[in-house]
Design a protein around this motif. Structure first.
Motif, mmCIF file in Angstrom:
data_model
loop_
_atom_site.group_PDB
_atom_site.id
_atom_site.type_symbol
_atom_site.label_atom_id
_atom_site.label_comp_id
_atom_site.label_asym_id
_atom_site.label_seq_id
_atom_site.Cartn_x
_atom_site.Cartn_y
_atom_site.Cartn_z
ATOM 1 N N TYR A 1 2.802 -1.062 11.313
ATOM 2 C CA TYR A 1 3.032 -2.106 10.306
ATOM 3 C C TYR A 1 4.511 -2.430 10.192
ATOM 4 O O TYR A 1 5.362 -1.565 10.323
ATOM 5 C CB TYR A 1 2.524 -1.644 8.927
ATOM 6 C CG TYR A 1 1.042 -1.410 8.903
ATOM 7 C CD1 TYR A 1 0.160 -2.458 8.666
ATOM 8 C CD2 TYR A 1 0.520 -0.146 9.143
ATOM 9 C CE1 TYR A 1 -1.206 -2.241 8.663
ATOM 10 C CE2 TYR A 1 -0.846 0.080 9.140
ATOM 11 C CZ TYR A 1 -1.698 -0.975 8.902
ATOM 12 O OH TYR A 1 -3.052 -0.771 8.903
ATOM 13 N N ILE B 1 2.607 4.798 10.592
ATOM 14 C CA ILE B 1 2.636 3.580 9.783
ATOM 15 C C ILE B 1 3.775 2.676 10.228
ATOM 16 O O ILE B 1 3.596 1.462 10.361
ATOM 17 C CB ILE B 1 2.718 3.931 8.279
ATOM 18 C CG1 ILE B 1 1.379 4.523 7.815
ATOM 19 C CG2 ILE B 1 3.086 2.696 7.449
ATOM 20 C CD1 ILE B 1 1.404 5.124 6.430
ATOM 21 N N TYR C 1 3.666 -0.012 2.840
ATOM 22 C CA TYR C 1 3.456 -1.009 3.869
ATOM 23 C C TYR C 1 2.479 -2.051 3.352
ATOM 24 O O TYR C 1 1.780 -1.836 2.358
ATOM 25 C CB TYR C 1 2.926 -0.364 5.166
ATOM 26 C CG TYR C 1 1.547 0.221 5.028
ATOM 27 C CD1 TYR C 1 0.421 -0.504 5.439
ATOM 28 C CD2 TYR C 1 1.346 1.474 4.472
ATOM 29 C CE1 TYR C 1 -0.851 0.028 5.298
ATOM 30 C CE2 TYR C 1 0.085 2.008 4.337
ATOM 31 C CZ TYR C 1 -1.012 1.276 4.754
ATOM 32 O OH TYR C 1 -2.275 1.799 4.591
ATOM 33 N N PRO D 1 -0.835 -3.956 4.315
ATOM 34 C CA PRO D 1 -1.918 -3.877 5.290
ATOM 35 C C PRO D 1 -2.181 -5.194 6.030
ATOM 36 O O PRO D 1 -2.755 -5.185 7.109
ATOM 37 C CB PRO D 1 -3.136 -3.483 4.461
ATOM 38 C CG PRO D 1 -2.679 -3.217 3.081
ATOM 39 C CD PRO D 1 -1.253 -3.627 2.971
ATOM 40 N N LYS D 2 -1.723 -6.316 5.472
ATOM 41 C CA LYS D 2 -1.913 -7.614 6.137
ATOM 42 C C LYS D 2 -0.850 -7.888 7.195
ATOM 43 O O LYS D 2 -0.937 -8.872 7.912
ATOM 44 C CB LYS D 2 -1.884 -8.746 5.104
ATOM 45 C CG LYS D 2 -3.034 -8.682 4.115
ATOM 46 C CD LYS D 2 -3.129 -9.927 3.275
ATOM 47 C CE LYS D 2 -2.027 -10.060 2.278
ATOM 48 N NZ LYS D 2 -2.169 -11.223 1.375
ATOM 49 N N GLN E 1 0.274 -6.246 10.180
ATOM 50 C CA GLN E 1 0.241 -5.327 11.315
ATOM 51 C C GLN E 1 1.147 -5.824 12.416
ATOM 52 O O GLN E 1 1.284 -7.030 12.644
ATOM 53 C CB GLN E 1 -1.172 -5.217 11.867
ATOM 54 C CG GLN E 1 -2.075 -4.365 11.007
ATOM 55 C CD GLN E 1 -3.384 -4.108 11.723
ATOM 56 O OE1 GLN E 1 -4.062 -5.037 12.112
ATOM 57 N NE2 GLN E 1 -3.723 -2.840 11.867
ATOM 58 N N GLU F 1 0.891 -1.161 0.000
ATOM 59 C CA GLU F 1 0.000 0.000 0.000
ATOM 60 C C GLU F 1 0.928 1.210 0.000
ATOM 61 O O GLU F 1 1.832 1.295 0.826
ATOM 62 C CB GLU F 1 -0.871 -0.023 1.254
ATOM 63 C CG GLU F 1 -1.881 1.063 1.325
ATOM 64 C CD GLU F 1 -3.067 0.836 0.410
ATOM 65 O OE1 GLU F 1 -3.690 1.834 0.018
ATOM 66 O OE2 GLU F 1 -3.373 -0.327 0.074
#
Length: 107
Positions: free
Chosen positions: A49, A45, A100, A102-103, A105, A33
Protein backbone atom coordinates in the motif's frame (compact mmCIF):
# COMPACT_ATOMS: atom_id res chain seq x y z
CA UNK A 1 -2.74 13.03 34.83
CA UNK A 2 -2.03 11.93 31.27
CA UNK A 3 1.31 10.41 30.39
CA UNK A 4 3.23 13.12 28.45
CA UNK A 5 5.15 10.51 26.43
CA UNK A 6 1.94 8.86 25.21
CA UNK A 7 0.46 12.24 24.37
CA UNK A 8 3.59 13.33 22.48
CA UNK A 9 3.81 10.10 20.45
CA UNK A 10 0.10 10.30 19.64
CA UNK A 11 0.28 13.91 18.51
CA UNK A 12 3.36 13.30 16.34
CA UNK A 13 1.74 10.29 14.67
CA UNK A 14 -1.54 12.11 14.01
CA UNK A 15 0.43 15.05 12.61
CA UNK A 16 2.20 12.67 10.19
CA UNK A 17 -1.13 11.11 9.18
CA UNK A 18 -2.67 14.50 8.45
CA UNK A 19 0.32 15.65 6.41
CA UNK A 20 0.48 12.40 4.45
CA UNK A 21 -3.24 12.58 3.68
CA UNK A 22 -2.88 16.16 2.43
CA UNK A 23 0.22 15.37 0.36
CA UNK A 24 -1.51 12.40 -1.27
CA UNK A 25 -4.80 14.08 -2.06
CA UNK A 26 -7.05 12.11 0.27
CA UNK A 27 -10.72 12.82 -0.30
CA UNK A 28 -13.39 13.09 2.39
CA UNK A 29 -14.31 9.41 2.06
CA UNK A 30 -10.67 8.21 2.29
CA UNK A 31 -9.71 6.83 5.66
CA UNK A 32 -6.84 5.14 7.41
CA UNK A 33 -6.80 1.50 8.45
CA UNK A 34 -4.78 1.28 11.65
CA UNK A 35 -2.74 -1.75 12.75
CA UNK A 36 -0.53 -2.47 15.74
CA UNK A 37 1.94 -4.87 14.22
CA UNK A 38 5.35 -6.44 13.92
CA UNK A 39 8.23 -5.36 11.73
CA UNK A 40 7.24 -8.05 9.19
CA UNK A 41 3.67 -6.70 9.04
CA UNK A 42 5.02 -3.17 8.60
CA UNK A 43 7.21 -4.28 5.71
CA UNK A 44 4.36 -6.13 3.99
CA UNK A 45 1.93 -3.22 4.32
CA UNK A 46 4.53 -0.76 3.02
CA UNK A 47 5.12 -3.08 0.06
CA UNK A 48 1.40 -3.49 -0.70
CA UNK A 49 0.00 0.00 0.00
CA UNK A 50 1.00 3.59 -0.64
CA UNK A 51 1.06 5.69 1.38
CA UNK A 52 1.70 3.85 4.63
CA UNK A 53 2.59 5.77 7.77
CA UNK A 54 4.55 3.86 10.38
CA UNK A 55 6.04 4.62 13.76
CA UNK A 56 8.04 2.40 16.05
CA UNK A 57 6.69 2.70 19.57
CA UNK A 58 8.66 1.00 22.31
CA UNK A 59 7.63 -1.05 25.29
CA UNK A 60 4.73 -0.45 27.57
CA UNK A 61 3.50 2.69 25.81
CA UNK A 62 2.80 1.01 22.44
CA UNK A 63 -0.70 -0.15 23.39
CA UNK A 64 -1.88 3.08 25.04
CA UNK A 65 -0.52 5.12 22.11
CA UNK A 66 -2.33 2.84 19.65
CA UNK A 67 -5.59 3.02 21.61
CA UNK A 68 -5.34 6.81 21.85
CA UNK A 69 -4.73 7.16 18.10
CA UNK A 70 -7.70 4.88 17.34
CA UNK A 71 -9.86 6.95 19.68
CA UNK A 72 -8.84 10.27 18.13
CA UNK A 73 -9.57 8.87 14.66
CA UNK A 74 -13.00 7.80 15.95
CA UNK A 75 -12.29 4.17 15.09
CA UNK A 76 -13.73 1.46 17.35
CA UNK A 77 -11.52 -1.33 18.63
CA UNK A 78 -12.18 -4.76 17.14
CA UNK A 79 -12.44 -7.88 19.30
CA UNK A 80 -8.75 -8.76 18.93
CA UNK A 81 -7.64 -5.23 19.81
CA UNK A 82 -9.89 -5.21 22.87
CA UNK A 83 -8.20 -8.39 24.09
CA UNK A 84 -4.65 -7.07 23.82
CA UNK A 85 -2.60 -6.37 26.90
CA UNK A 86 0.89 -4.98 27.42
CA UNK A 87 2.31 -8.44 28.09
CA UNK A 88 1.05 -9.73 24.72
CA UNK A 89 2.29 -6.64 22.88
CA UNK A 90 5.77 -7.11 24.34
CA UNK A 91 5.85 -10.89 23.79
CA UNK A 92 4.63 -10.66 20.18
CA UNK A 93 6.87 -7.65 19.34
CA UNK A 94 3.95 -5.45 18.31
CA UNK A 95 6.16 -2.37 18.13
CA UNK A 96 4.75 -0.57 15.09
CA UNK A 97 1.70 1.58 14.62
CA UNK A 98 0.90 1.30 10.92
CA UNK A 99 -1.70 3.24 8.96
CA UNK A 100 -2.67 2.65 5.35
CA UNK A 101 -5.61 3.25 3.05
CA UNK A 102 -7.04 -0.09 1.81
CA UNK A 103 -8.22 1.62 -1.41
CA UNK A 104 -4.66 2.63 -2.33
CA UNK A 105 -2.88 -0.57 -3.25
CA UNK A 106 0.41 -0.47 -5.08
CA UNK A 107 0.15 -1.91 -8.56
Amino acid sequence: MKNPTIEKETRMYLFDLTNTALENGFKADDSWELVLGTEAQKTKIQKDYYPAVTAKIFGEIALPVYYTIKSRLHQPLNTIEQGLDVKTVLKDHLNYVIAYNPKRQRR
